[in-house]
Design a protein around this motif. Structure first.
Motif, PDB file in Angstrom:
ATOM      1  N   PHE A  52       0.946  -1.564   0.446  1.00  0.00           N
ATOM      2  CA  PHE A  52       0.260  -0.086  -0.458  1.00  0.00           C
ATOM      3  C   PHE A  52       0.899   1.133   0.044  1.00  0.00           C
ATOM      4  N   ASP A  53       1.936   1.473   1.200  1.00  0.00           N
ATOM      5  CA  ASP A  53       3.149   2.354   0.978  1.00  0.00           C
ATOM      6  C   ASP A  53       3.266   3.138   0.240  1.00  0.00           C
ATOM      7  N   HIS A  54       3.946   1.362  -1.388  1.00  0.00           N
ATOM      8  CA  HIS A  54       4.568   2.369  -2.405  1.00  0.00           C
ATOM      9  C   HIS A  54       3.424   2.418  -3.506  1.00  0.00           C
ATOM     10  N   ARG A  55       2.364   1.899  -3.282  1.00  0.00           N
ATOM     11  CA  ARG A  55       1.170   2.747  -4.974  1.00  0.00           C
ATOM     12  C   ARG A  55       0.686   3.486  -4.184  1.00  0.00           C
ATOM     13  N   GLU A  56       0.646   3.978  -2.462  1.00  0.00           N
ATOM     14  CA  GLU A  56       0.073   5.521  -2.612  1.00  0.00           C
ATOM     15  C   GLU A  56       1.042   6.605  -2.788  1.00  0.00           C
ATOM     16  N   ALA A  57       2.619   5.930  -2.706  1.00  0.00           N
ATOM     17  CA  ALA A  57       3.347   7.361  -2.940  1.00  0.00           C
ATOM     18  C   ALA A  57       2.785   7.523  -4.469  1.00  0.00           C
ATOM     19  N   HIS A  58       3.022   6.670  -5.415  1.00  0.00           N
ATOM     20  CA  HIS A  58       2.741   6.075  -6.984  1.00  0.00           C
ATOM     21  C   HIS A  58       1.578   7.535  -7.371  1.00  0.00           C
ATOM     22  N   GLY A  59       0.588   7.006  -6.731  1.00  0.00           N
ATOM     23  CA  GLY A  59      -0.464   8.023  -6.777  1.00  0.00           C
ATOM     24  C   GLY A  59      -0.082   9.015  -6.491  1.00  0.00           C
ATOM     25  N   ARG A  60       0.745   9.389  -5.431  1.00  0.00           N
ATOM     26  CA  ARG A  60       0.669  11.150  -4.931  1.00  0.00           C
ATOM     27  C   ARG A  60       1.009  11.614  -6.468  1.00  0.00           C
ATOM     28  N   ALA A  61       2.630  10.761  -6.227  1.00  0.00           N
ATOM     29  CA  ALA A  61       3.834  10.877  -7.914  1.00  0.00           C
ATOM     30  C   ALA A  61       3.050  11.507  -9.032  1.00  0.00           C
ATOM     31  N   LEU A  62       2.227  10.694  -9.124  1.00  0.00           N
ATOM     32  CA  LEU A  62       1.863  11.044  -9.840  1.00  0.00           C
ATOM     33  C   LEU A  62       0.462  11.925 -10.872  1.00  0.00           C
ATOM     34  N   GLY A  63       0.273  12.759  -9.114  1.00  0.00           N
ATOM     35  CA  GLY A  63      -0.890  13.674  -9.067  1.00  0.00           C
ATOM     36  C   GLY A  63      -2.249  13.132  -9.009  1.00  0.00           C
ATOM     37  N   ARG A  64      -2.219  12.364  -8.829  1.00  0.00           N
ATOM     38  CA  ARG A  64      -3.237  11.507  -8.539  1.00  0.00           C
ATOM     39  C   ARG A  64      -3.961  11.688  -6.918  1.00  0.00           C
ATOM     40  N   ARG A  65      -5.277  11.858  -6.854  1.00  0.00           N
ATOM     41  CA  ARG A  65      -5.974  12.976  -5.441  1.00  0.00           C
ATOM     42  C   ARG A  65      -6.789  11.430  -4.707  1.00  0.00           C
ATOM     43  N   HIS A  66      -7.063  10.269  -5.476  1.00  0.00           N
ATOM     44  CA  HIS A  66      -7.660   9.023  -4.488  1.00  0.00           C
ATOM     45  C   HIS A  66      -6.699   7.917  -4.800  1.00  0.00           C
ATOM     46  N   ALA A  67      -7.055   6.906  -3.913  1.00  0.00           N
ATOM     47  CA  ALA A  67      -6.441   5.601  -4.324  1.00  0.00           C
ATOM     48  C   ALA A  67      -7.690   5.079  -4.121  1.00  0.00           C
ATOM     49  N   ALA A  68      -8.110   3.375  -4.905  1.00  0.00           N
ATOM     50  CA  ALA A  68      -9.413   2.638  -4.841  1.00  0.00           C
ATOM     51  C   ALA A  68      -8.792   1.610  -5.625  1.00  0.00           C
ATOM     52  N   PHE A  69      -9.980   0.681  -4.700  1.00  0.00           N
ATOM     53  CA  PHE A  69      -9.221  -1.129  -5.580  1.00  0.00           C
ATOM     54  C   PHE A  69     -10.775  -1.667  -5.294  1.00  0.00           C
TER      55      PHE A  69
END
Length: 201
Positions: free
Chosen positions: A124-141
């Motif tokens: 989760f940590d790695h994927r959420e950090a990736h999302g922030r780096a891409l400028g994403r505002r939310h993570a969903a699954f």
């Protein structure tokens, strides 16, 4: 391998060529891990190739690998929501969500011998950090929904809802996709309800 092992693990983010090279092993892990309840997935290589192609084709995709030495023993995936399966993106688009704001978190699979050592949180940590780096505002699954009295539900089964809630994910009531696969013991694919969860990044 099912016996407990205390081998040191390395968790690393894979993109580009490293991601593509890992996909066949990710496919094997999905087939092995998702065979258990609640997914009961009777997987095959052809299905996996079709499903995982989205990650190979997406410039924003990520695979987070858990390695025991040089062996990949677990993996988690992520991709921009608009690059993933239309069946997953459609429920968000229909509710007015901007797909470009969402990082979709795909599978998180880890061989049983390596569980209970914090790898899931690292995924989760790695994927959420990736999302922030891409400028994403939310993570969903999303996660499969099975009847409480399903005949193949193990007596010691524990749902992961409390883990997801502790990480800040909320169930999106009524936001459910349908996705097909063949269950263990079945002769054909059937659609399964997949409940979405989301958190702000």
């Amino acid at each position: 391998m099912t016996d407990r092992t205390d081998s040191p693990l390395r968790v690393a983010a894979l993109t580009g060529e490293a991601l593509v090279a890992a996909l066949p092993t990710v496919a094997d892990l999905r087939i092995r891990v998702f065979r258990a309840y609640p997914y009961l997935y009777d997987g095959d290589a052809d299905y996996e190739a079709r499903y995982l192609a989205a990650y190979a084709e997406s410039p924003g995709a990520l695979v987070v690998g858990a390695f025991d030495g040089g062996r990949l023993v677990g993996a988690a995936t992520a991709a921009p929501m608009e690059d993933h399966a239309a069946a997953f993106a459609a429920p968000f688009a229909e509710r007015g969500h901007h797909l470009e704001d969402i990082l979709y978190l795909g599978e998180s699979v880890l061989l049983p011998a390596y569980r209970g050592r914090g790898v899931g949180h690292a995924f989760f940590d790695h994927r959420e950090a990736h999302g922030r780096a891409l400028g994403r505002r939310h993570a969903a699954f999303c996660a499969v929904v099975r009847p409480h009295d399903h005949p193949m539900k193990p007596a010691d089964y524990r749902a992961l809802d409390p883990v997801w809630e502790k990480r800040g994910y909320c169930r999106l009531e009524g936001l459910i996709a349908a996705f097909p696969w063949r269950d263990v013991g079945a002769t054909m694919e059937t659609e399964k309800p997949m409940q979405f969860w989301m958190r702000a990044l």
